[in-house]
Design an enzyme around this catalytic site. Structure first.
Site, PDB file in Angstrom:
ATOM      1  N   LYS A  52       8.350 -38.199 -19.271  1.00 47.35           N
ATOM      2  CA  LYS A  52       7.672 -39.314 -18.620  1.00 47.35           C
ATOM      3  C   LYS A  52       6.154 -39.182 -18.687  1.00 47.35           C
ATOM      4  O   LYS A  52       5.437 -40.158 -18.879  1.00 47.35           O
ATOM      5  CB  LYS A  52       8.127 -39.468 -17.168  1.00 47.35           C
ATOM      6  CG  LYS A  52       8.044 -38.212 -16.316  1.00 47.35           C
ATOM      7  CD  LYS A  52       8.767 -38.415 -14.988  1.00 47.35           C
ATOM      8  CE  LYS A  52       8.848 -37.111 -14.203  1.00 47.35           C
ATOM      9  NZ  LYS A  52       9.696 -37.232 -13.008  1.00 47.35           N
ATOM     10  N   TYR A  60     -10.487  -4.756   5.554  1.00 52.12           N
ATOM     11  CA  TYR A  60     -10.730  -3.803   4.468  1.00 52.12           C
ATOM     12  C   TYR A  60      -9.396  -3.194   4.074  1.00 52.12           C
ATOM     13  O   TYR A  60      -8.358  -3.527   4.655  1.00 52.12           O
ATOM     14  CB  TYR A  60     -11.738  -2.717   4.877  1.00 52.12           C
ATOM     15  CG  TYR A  60     -11.431  -1.996   6.176  1.00 52.12           C
ATOM     16  CD1 TYR A  60     -10.507  -0.954   6.231  1.00 52.12           C
ATOM     17  CD2 TYR A  60     -12.082  -2.360   7.355  1.00 52.12           C
ATOM     18  CE1 TYR A  60     -10.235  -0.301   7.407  1.00 52.12           C
ATOM     19  CE2 TYR A  60     -11.822  -1.701   8.549  1.00 52.12           C
ATOM     20  CZ  TYR A  60     -10.896  -0.663   8.568  1.00 52.12           C
ATOM     21  OH  TYR A  60     -10.626  -0.008   9.739  1.00 52.12           O
ATOM     22  N   LYS A  73       3.783   7.244  11.397  1.00 47.81           N
ATOM     23  CA  LYS A  73       2.348   7.517  11.335  1.00 47.81           C
ATOM     24  C   LYS A  73       2.004   7.799   9.880  1.00 47.81           C
ATOM     25  O   LYS A  73       2.598   8.669   9.253  1.00 47.81           O
ATOM     26  CB  LYS A  73       2.015   8.714  12.231  1.00 47.81           C
ATOM     27  CG  LYS A  73       0.525   8.884  12.503  1.00 47.81           C
ATOM     28  CD  LYS A  73       0.028   7.821  13.479  1.00 47.81           C
ATOM     29  CE  LYS A  73      -1.387   8.133  13.962  1.00 47.81           C
ATOM     30  NZ  LYS A  73      -1.407   9.255  14.911  1.00 47.81           N
ATOM     31  N   HIS A  74       1.055   7.060   9.344  1.00 49.59           N
ATOM     32  CA  HIS A  74       0.641   7.212   7.949  1.00 49.59           C
ATOM     33  C   HIS A  74       1.841   7.149   6.994  1.00 49.59           C
ATOM     34  O   HIS A  74       1.994   7.977   6.098  1.00 49.59           O
ATOM     35  CB  HIS A  74      -0.129   8.514   7.759  1.00 49.59           C
ATOM     36  CG  HIS A  74      -1.392   8.581   8.558  1.00 49.59           C
ATOM     37  ND1 HIS A  74      -2.403   7.648   8.429  1.00 49.59           N
ATOM     38  CD2 HIS A  74      -1.797   9.435   9.520  1.00 49.59           C
ATOM     39  CE1 HIS A  74      -3.382   7.945   9.278  1.00 49.59           C
ATOM     40  NE2 HIS A  74      -3.030   9.018   9.956  1.00 49.59           N
ATOM     41  N   ASN A 113       7.852  16.367  -0.757  1.00 53.64           N
ATOM     42  CA  ASN A 113       9.121  16.987  -0.417  1.00 53.64           C
ATOM     43  C   ASN A 113       9.464  16.726   1.059  1.00 53.64           C
ATOM     44  O   ASN A 113       8.623  16.947   1.918  1.00 53.64           O
ATOM     45  CB  ASN A 113       9.062  18.498  -0.656  1.00 53.64           C
ATOM     46  CG  ASN A 113       9.030  18.859  -2.118  1.00 53.64           C
ATOM     47  OD1 ASN A 113       9.834  18.359  -2.890  1.00 53.64           O
ATOM     48  ND2 ASN A 113       8.109  19.746  -2.496  1.00 53.64           N
ATOM     49  N   HIS A 162       7.625   8.981  -3.448  1.00 55.31           N
ATOM     50  CA  HIS A 162       6.248   9.410  -3.708  1.00 55.31           C
ATOM     51  C   HIS A 162       5.250   8.336  -3.316  1.00 55.31           C
ATOM     52  O   HIS A 162       5.602   7.203  -3.118  1.00 55.31           O
ATOM     53  CB  HIS A 162       6.079   9.754  -5.190  1.00 55.31           C
ATOM     54  CG  HIS A 162       6.892  10.940  -5.604  1.00 55.31           C
ATOM     55  ND1 HIS A 162       8.050  10.823  -6.343  1.00 55.31           N
ATOM     56  CD2 HIS A 162       6.728  12.266  -5.372  1.00 55.31           C
ATOM     57  CE1 HIS A 162       8.552  12.039  -6.568  1.00 55.31           C
ATOM     58  NE2 HIS A 162       7.768  12.922  -5.973  1.00 55.31           N
TER      59      HIS A 162
END
Length: 528
Positions: free
Chosen positions: A69, A219, A279-280, A422, A528
């Site tokens: 079209k 940030y 945490k983290h 680990n 990882h």
């Protein structure tokens, strides 16, 4: 380069009719001629607007069920012609091509069609051809043509025209062109990704990912890094789809940690109230309990120091009792499927705490792609949805684990899957009592986790470390017996690990000598 360009003619062809009529009326009020296609022209005409069918412009009817079209020189010439090029103007005059100053197109709902599980043929029919072609043409010619692909930009366009006496600036047109190219790129990404899945192409020659901006962030991981948060359109329950009830906007690290916490709590047995504290990006406490409040207290008692300023994820509706306990210390984010009014009221006094509700838990077994950037490219893999049941466990020691040990083993194994390798996890009675994450050796992770247990025993006033009588999960095999023996020295009685080391026999012998029960899963969970 030309700056202000007045809009005299607009071609509108949209699948999403939201806000269309009001927008078109505003254009018509400014004297803009409206050209449209199919269902869009029907909707405009029904609203009493004067509209010209695109078939009148091209001299050809829509054909092949609407597949053809707008693919016509009368359309693309009007979009692509350079208004300051004499040869282009001569060609337009010779062929009766009129300029199109504004293109308003949003595409066939391909992504929504795939999301609802439509058939292959239905998905194919919802691949837009004319729309992307026109968008790319108008965007290329943004020196003269304005393009709008999202209804959310209608207001901005009308404001731009109002400020410039019916014209748009080059800055505005350039911005809209960038948005338009990103939209067609995302659309092509959706189509190619779906098609790769449809033909079981696990590693297509070219791979792309796309997202929609959800939030610009203050940030990134650090203040000197800029960042933004994008959603991928899958609507997977989690931080991307959650409703935020209070608190300042989430940071980059908040989003990353909240996702890690919620994915782990969703991987646990949903029959029992569960709590995860992160945490983290690593869990510092995970537990189940008879109530959500008890689960939180048990998770908190794994590592109270790390829990300060952490992220809490719950697998059930946050209630007042649990909220009151959480409010006793500083917490960054709490995420749960829902929250009671009482819980919300308690948190209201904590202005810096963010409360998120998702409406549901994500499916821990849902397959999806995960990707990570590396220099010069990116790695793509399936999300780790590996699951282990009792039937998968292989007892390799002389002593078989008890039922209680087996239950804790499977719980510890779930947690280990979500801890950076680990990873060593000590669990006792459905709660982590020591977490060792991200160390360079498995022995170090074993010792770190045990030391945390010793520290918490002192805090809690216990006569011995909480690892005494615990089980241990290792995300990958023990390459030597030293890590296993360190766990035994910490008081562990049973081990769950993948197995597969060249020294499995030595490790099994060491376990037997220490009186440990050990099972192999045959599956590892590197993270990882």
């Amino acid at each position: 380069m030309t700056d202000l360009v007045p809009i005299g003619r607009a071609l509108i062809s949209v699948s999403d009719k939201g806000g269309l009529i009001e927008f078109a009326r505003a254009l018509a009020a400014q004297g803009v001629e409206l050209i449209s296609t199919g269902g869009t022209s029907i909707a405009l005409r029904a609203a009493g607007l004067k509209v010209r069918d695109v078939s009148d412009v091209t001299g050809f009817p829509e054909m092949m069920d609407g597949r053809v079209k707008t693919l016509h020189p009368m359309v693309h010439g009007g979009l692509l012609a350079l208004r300051d090029d004499d040869e282009h103007l001569v060609a337009m005059a010779a062929h009766g091509i009129e300029p199109i100053d504004l293109l308003v197109v949003n595409l066939y709902p391909f992504e929504a069609t795939v999301a609802k599980g439509a058939s292959y043929d239905d998905c194919i029919e919802n691949i837009d051809i004319g729309g992307p072609a026109m968008i790319r043409a108008a965007s290329k010619n943004h020196k003269f043509v304005t393009v709008v692909t999202d209804p959310e930009d209608y207001t901005a366009l009308l404001a731009e025209m109002s400020a410039n006496d019916g014209a748009t600036s080059l800055k505005f047109r350039t911005r809209q062109a960038q948005i338009a190219y990103a939209r067609t790129a995302a659309y092509d990404t959706a189509v190619s990704t779906w098609m790769a899945g449809a033909i079981a192409e696990e590693a297509p020659r070219r791979r792309s990912f796309s997202g929609t901006l959800a939030q610009t962030l203050r940030y990134g991981e650090n203040p000197h890094q800029s960042a933004a948060f994008y959603t991928d359109g899958t609507n997977r329950p989690g931080v991307a789809t959650a409703k935020q009830w209070q608190g300042k906007e989430l940071s980059y690290n908040n989003i990353n940690d909240t996702d890690a916490a919620f994915e782990l709590v969703a991987d646990l047995d949903r029959a029992n109230p569960a709590c995860v504290i992160v945490k983290h990006a690593n869990p510092c406490g995970v537990a189940v309990g008879e109530t959500l409040a008890q689960a939180y207290e048990r998770a908190f008692d794994c590592d109270r120091t790390s829990a300060f300023g952490g992220i809490i994820a719950l697998n059930q509706t946050l209630d007042g009792e649990t909220a009151a306990k959480i409010a006793e210390i500083f917490t960054e984010v709490v995420i749960a499927p829902d929250a009671t009014d009482e819980a919300k009221a308690i948190f209201a006094a904590k202005k810096n705490l963010r409360l998120l509700t998702t409406g549901a838990l994500p499916d821990a077994t849902e397959k999806a792609l995960a990707w990570r950037q590396v220099s010069g490219g990116f790695l793509v893999q399936d999300r780790d949805v590996g699951q282990i049941s009792l039937a998968d466990l292989k007892v390799v020691t002389k002593r078989a684990p008890s039922e209680a040990e087996l239950a804790d083993m499977l719980f510890a194994w779930k947690v280990a899957k979500h801890v950076k390798s680990n990873a060593i996890i000590y669990v006792k009675d459905g709660a982590t009592v020591g977490v060792g994450a991200g160390q360079m050796s498995r022995l170090d992770s074993t010792r770190v986790a045990a030391r945390k247990s010793q520290d918490m025993a002192e805090v809690l006033g216990l006569p011995q470390p909480t690892t005494v009588g615990s089980v241990v999960a290792s995300d990958a095999f023990f390459p030597f017996a030293d890590g296993l023996l360190a766990a035994a020295q910490a008081g562990a009685t049973a081990i769950i690990q993948p197995g597969g080391s060249m020294r499995d026999a030595e490790v099994i012998a060491a376990a037997d000598e220490a009186g440990l029960a050990m099972v192999f899963t045959g599956m590892r969970h590197f993270r990882h």
